[in-house]
Every structure is written in structure tokens, then in C-alpha cells.
Design an enzyme around this catalytic site. Structure first.
Site, PDB file in Angstrom:
ATOM      1  N   ASN A 208      15.994 109.333 139.973  1.00 21.12           N
ATOM      2  CA  ASN A 208      15.170 108.947 141.209  1.00 21.12           C
ATOM      3  C   ASN A 208      15.898 108.378 142.096  1.00 21.12           C
ATOM      4  OD1 ASN A 208      15.551 105.896 140.901  1.00 21.12           O
ATOM      5  ND2 ASN A 208      14.748 106.330 138.596  1.00 21.12           N
ATOM      6  N   ASP A 276      11.219 107.253 133.224  1.00 25.05           N
ATOM      7  CA  ASP A 276      10.009 107.142 132.059  1.00 25.05           C
ATOM      8  C   ASP A 276      10.108 108.086 130.948  1.00 25.05           C
ATOM      9  OD1 ASP A 276       8.713 105.003 133.329  1.00 25.05           O
ATOM     10  OD2 ASP A 276       7.675 106.198 134.619  1.00 25.05           O
ATOM     11  N   LYS A 286      25.789 123.990 129.098  1.00 23.91           N
ATOM     12  CA  LYS A 286      25.064 124.230 130.465  1.00 23.91           C
ATOM     13  C   LYS A 286      24.109 125.234 130.303  1.00 23.91           C
ATOM     14  CE  LYS A 286      25.675 125.651 135.062  1.00 23.91           C
ATOM     15  NZ  LYS A 286      26.501 126.463 135.981  1.00 23.91           N
ATOM     16  N   PRO A 303      11.948 104.317 126.032  1.00 16.70           N
ATOM     17  CA  PRO A 303      11.394 102.841 125.806  1.00 16.70           C
ATOM     18  C   PRO A 303      11.190 102.168 127.048  1.00 16.70           C
ATOM     19  CG  PRO A 303      13.803 103.056 125.446  1.00 16.70           C
ATOM     20  CD  PRO A 303      13.411 104.437 125.855  1.00 16.70           C
ATOM     21  N   ASP A 304      10.166 101.200 127.066  1.00 18.74           N
ATOM     22  CA  ASP A 304       9.935 100.553 128.215  1.00 18.74           C
ATOM     23  C   ASP A 304      10.828  99.082 127.905  1.00 18.74           C
ATOM     24  OD1 ASP A 304       8.791  98.716 130.134  1.00 18.74           O
ATOM     25  OD2 ASP A 304       7.067  99.875 130.284  1.00 18.74           O
ATOM     26  N   ILE A 305      11.842  98.897 128.841  1.00 18.79           N
ATOM     27  CA  ILE A 305      12.357  97.814 128.657  1.00 18.79           C
ATOM     28  C   ILE A 305      11.929  96.454 128.715  1.00 18.79           C
ATOM     29  CG2 ILE A 305      15.077  96.926 128.965  1.00 18.79           C
ATOM     30  CD1 ILE A 305      15.579  99.787 129.935  1.00 18.79           C
ATOM     31  N   LYS A 337      -0.468  95.952 135.682  1.00 18.31           N
ATOM     32  CA  LYS A 337       0.855  96.109 134.971  1.00 18.31           C
ATOM     33  C   LYS A 337       1.358  94.734 134.504  1.00 18.31           C
ATOM     34  CE  LYS A 337       3.216  99.684 136.759  1.00 18.31           C
ATOM     35  NZ  LYS A 337       4.167 100.491 137.947  1.00 18.31           N
TER      36      LYS A 337
END
Ligand code: CTP
Length: 397
Positions: A208, A276, A286, A303-305, A337
Site C-alpha cells: 500500500n 489486510d 515466479k 491477523p489484526d495485530i 473501529k
């Protein structure tokens, strides 16, 4: 910032010693007092005359110098400073420190001191990467020695990679952070920062646009208030700040592992833009183009840290701060959130392309806490960081 602080500066024998002259100049510019110690090898690279002229003090070189022993014994010298700095810290000097040698003035001072020690390693890339040096490094960290650098780049020996001594400005920043007697002194704060890279195959990855600028500024601001910062960063565009413990990772899974290793902490700030999703099975080779057939990437959730740490029960940091990168309904989404993830505060920002925030130098944030929402004006990311660090200091007081 460093006015009146006394630095005992050990100059080891490496080509980077020429940069130490600039370091002395910068420290003196900040009105720090510098007591220089030159090793025999160090004197092959810089002269005692240039060192003492810049430091404004005589250079200490010899363990058995009767005149200097009569003025100030080496034990006293080792304890007379606020901080002992070794720059450049050569592989040899680090090995001697790790082993507890006292074979010359520098190593004797380093063994006798009861003052915090900061070292700036500098050596050839192979020497740095050698298991012996890495082992010494871990031992020294275990003994409470702080490290700044080394940086990666072109080296005087013609090779490229990690081993360059940190720049004098970075060393000054690290020194200031070590000496900061701010409101966060004695507090351990963990900061995640930057993007994560999730590999698709050996040459491609999902990423990102996070530059790591905001997380880096937060780590810097926390260190400036005296916190012991563990800075866990994905592959960011901006270099990490001086004076913090840097842990570099690539993927979300590695970031979670690094966070778990770094705990316990008094507070944790999750500024990383964690991907995510990751590709379920990473291709070993490759992926080749095939006429008429498009590859299908199956994704798995990372995993959502933040949620993991915020909801961990025992061992949870006293204050857990998350970020919310939103492109619409910023405050509503951030408020939801905060509750969903179980963190104490959310720093919410609008990262829509029109704002120029993602990858830019400014940020406009809302601080969402259990008490309500504060709208902060748009300002430089460094100012957002300082304000947040100050709030953390008040909350942890
Ligand atoms: N975060 C995390 N681990 C993840 C995803 C996010 O630690 N796998 C943290 C971020 O560091 C940030 C917060 O969670 O502090 C919110 O990140 P954000 O990307 O805004 O939210 P998401 O959880 O991705 O939610 P959504 O995609 O629904 O906006």
C-alpha cells in the site's frame, strides 16, 4: 537540548572515524561537553590534534598516562559522563566489549563505566553480517548497550550493504533521545509503522502507499520525551529515527511476531498500514504468463495485530492506540473501529487521494477516545506526533 551534558566519546579505528569529527562539531554546537578517547587504531584515521581542537579538550589515549591519571583516574573518567558513545564501533571493539576485555584505555573505560553506553557500529558488510558480530551485537544489547545504525549503502571498501556508520546527525539524535529526561522516561512504548509487503511470488507483492512518515514521527516524538521505544517497521520510504530499537519486518505475520516478542510495554501505538490480506499460498517460483489464462490469487485474511493486542487480557499494554485510515464517514467509522478492536484511542484520518495525506507531510486527525472526539487542525506530521506523544505522557503519568 544537550547543553551541559558530558559525552565520553570513544573513537575506534575505522575509516568512519572522519565522520566522528563532524559528530564532535555537532555536539559542541549543541553545547555538549565532549571528552574524547582515541584508540591506537583510531589514531591511524584521525589525528589527536584535530580531535582535541574540535572537542576543546585533551584527547585521552593511554591507559598508563601518569599525568592524566594524576589529574583524573581512568575509573573516574569512565563515570564522569552522562553517556558513553563509541563511534565508530569497529567489529574488534564490539567483540572486546562483548567479551569484557580491558586491554587498553577505551576497553577499560567501557568495562568500568556505570553510565549508559551507545555504540555506532561501522565495518565492512561481511564483517557486520558475520555470525560472530551478530552474536556480539545480541550480547551487547542484552548488557543494555544501545545501538544506532549501521546504515546500508556504499562503503569505503567498495562494497554495498549494511555496515556504514550512522550519519553524525542521526547519532546526535540518538544521543539526545538517550539523555532525554522527559515525562516518558522509564516507559516502554511499542510503535508499529510503515506498510507491510505480502509476497505473491519471489518478485511480486501486495503493498500500500504508506510511507511510514507518521509512525516514524511518533516514534521520534516519544523518544524525545524519554520513552524507550521499540519501533517495528515494514518497508517504509523514510529512515527510522535515531535512539529507538528498530525491528524490521516485511509481512503482517512477521509484524505480529515482532510485536509479541517486544511485549510487555506500557503503551503501544499501531500506526502501521498493515495489509489486510495475504496470498494464501505463496508461489515458490515466479508466476509465468500463459496465453489466454489469467492467474487467480486466493487471499487469506491477515491477523489484526491491533485487535490482538488490545484484547489480549493479561500482558495488555496500559494504553493501546490504533489508527483508522478512512476515505469516508471518518468519525463514525473510527468510533466503531475503536469499540470493535477494543483499543483505548483511535487516531482517525481521511486518507482519500484528494487530502494528499497518504505519503504526504501533513495530517489532519481526529482523536477518538472513550470520552469523545477531538478534531485537531491540519498540521505537519511531526506536530501531530508531538501532540500525541504529549497526550500519551499525560495518560501514563
Ligand atoms: N491494523 C493491524 N493489523 C491489521 C490491520 C490493521 O494492526 N491486520 C491496525 C492498524 O495499524 C491501525 C488499525 O488497525 O492502527 C486500523 O487500520 P485500518 O487499515 O484503518 O483498519 P482495518 O482494520 O483495515 O479496517 P477497514 O479495512 O475495515 O477500514
Amino acid at each position: 537540548m544537550l547543553a551541559g551534558k558530558r559525552i565520553l566519546l570513544v573513537i575506534g579505528g575505522g575509516i568512519a572515524a572522519y565522520k566522528t569529527l563532524e559528530l564532535i562539531r555537532l555536539l559542541r554546537g549543541q553545547r555538549a561537553e565532549v571528552s574524547p578517547v582515541l584508540t591506537r587504531a583510531g589514531a591511524q584515521f584521525v589525528t589527536p590534534l584535530s580531535v582535541s581542537a574540535l572537542a576543546g579538550e585533551a584527547v585521552h589515549e593511554d591507559l598508563f598516562d601518569l599525568t592524566k591519571e594524576a589529574e583524573m583516574g581512568h575509573i573516574q573518567l569512565s563515570r564522569s559522563a552522562d553517556l558513553v558513545v563509541v563511534a565508530p564501533a569497529t567489529a574488534d571493539l564490539m567483540a572486546k566489549m562483548a567479551q569484557g576485555h580491558a586491554s587498553d584505555l577505551a576497553t577499560t573505560l567501557l568495562l568500568a563505566t556505570d553510565t549508559p553506553v551507545l555504540i555506532a557500529p561501522a565495518m565492512n558488510v561481511r564483517m557486520w553480517q558475520h555470525p560472530a558480530t551478530q552474536r556480539n551485537c545480541e550480547w551487547l544489547k542484552g548488557d543494555g548497550v544501545a545501538l544506532i545504525g549501521p546504515n546500508a549503502g556504499d562503503m569505503a571498501c567498495g562494497e554495498h550493504g549494511p555496515g556504514r556508520m550512522a550519519e553524525p546527525e542521526e547519532i546526535v539524535e540518538a544521543i539526545a533521545a538517550r539523555l532525554a529526561a522527559g515525562p516518558l522516561a522509564g516507559k516502554r512504548v511499542l510503535v508499529t509503522s510503515g506498510p507491510t509487503h505480502e509476497p505473491i511470488d519471489p518478485v511480486r507483492y501486495i503493498a500500500n502507499r504508506s510511507s511510514g512518515a507518521q509512525g516514524t514521527a511518533i516514534a521520534r516524538a516519544l523518544a524525545a520525551l524519554g520513552a524507550d521505544v521499540v519501533f517495528i517497521t515494514g518497508p517504509a520510504d523514510v529512515p527510522p529515527p535515531g535512539g529507538v530499537e528498530v525491528v524490521r519486518v516485511q509481512t503482517a505475520a512477521q509484524m505480529l511476531e515482532a510485536v509479541q516478542t517486544a511485549l510487555p510495554a506500557d503503551a503501544a501505538v499501531f500506526a502501521a498500514a498493515v495489509a489486510d490480506w495475504r496470498v494464501t499460498t505463496q508461489n515458490e517460483a515466479k508466476i509465468k504468463k500463459q496465453a489466454g489464462a489469467l492467474p487467480v490469487l486466493e487471499l487469506a485474511e491477515n491477523p489484526d495485530i491491533l485487535a490482538h493486542v488490545a484484547q489480549m487480557g493479561e500482558g495488555r499494554p496500559g494504553l493501546v492506540v490504533g489508527f483508522a485510515a478512512e476515505t469516508c464517514d471518518v468519525i463514525d467509522n473510527a468510533t466503531a473501529k475503536r469499540v470493535r478492536k477494543g483499543c483505548d484511542w483511535i487516531v482517525a484520518n481521511d486518507v482519500g487521494p484528494a487530502t494528499g495525506i497518504m505519503g504526504g507531510t501533513e495530517n489532519a486527525v481526529h482523536l477518538v477516545t472513550g470520552e469523545g472526539v477531538e478534531d485537531w487542525p491540519r498540521m505537519d506530521k511531526a506536530l501531530v506526533a508531538r501532540r500525541l506523544a504529549q497526550r500519551l505522557a499525560e495518560a501514563l503519568a
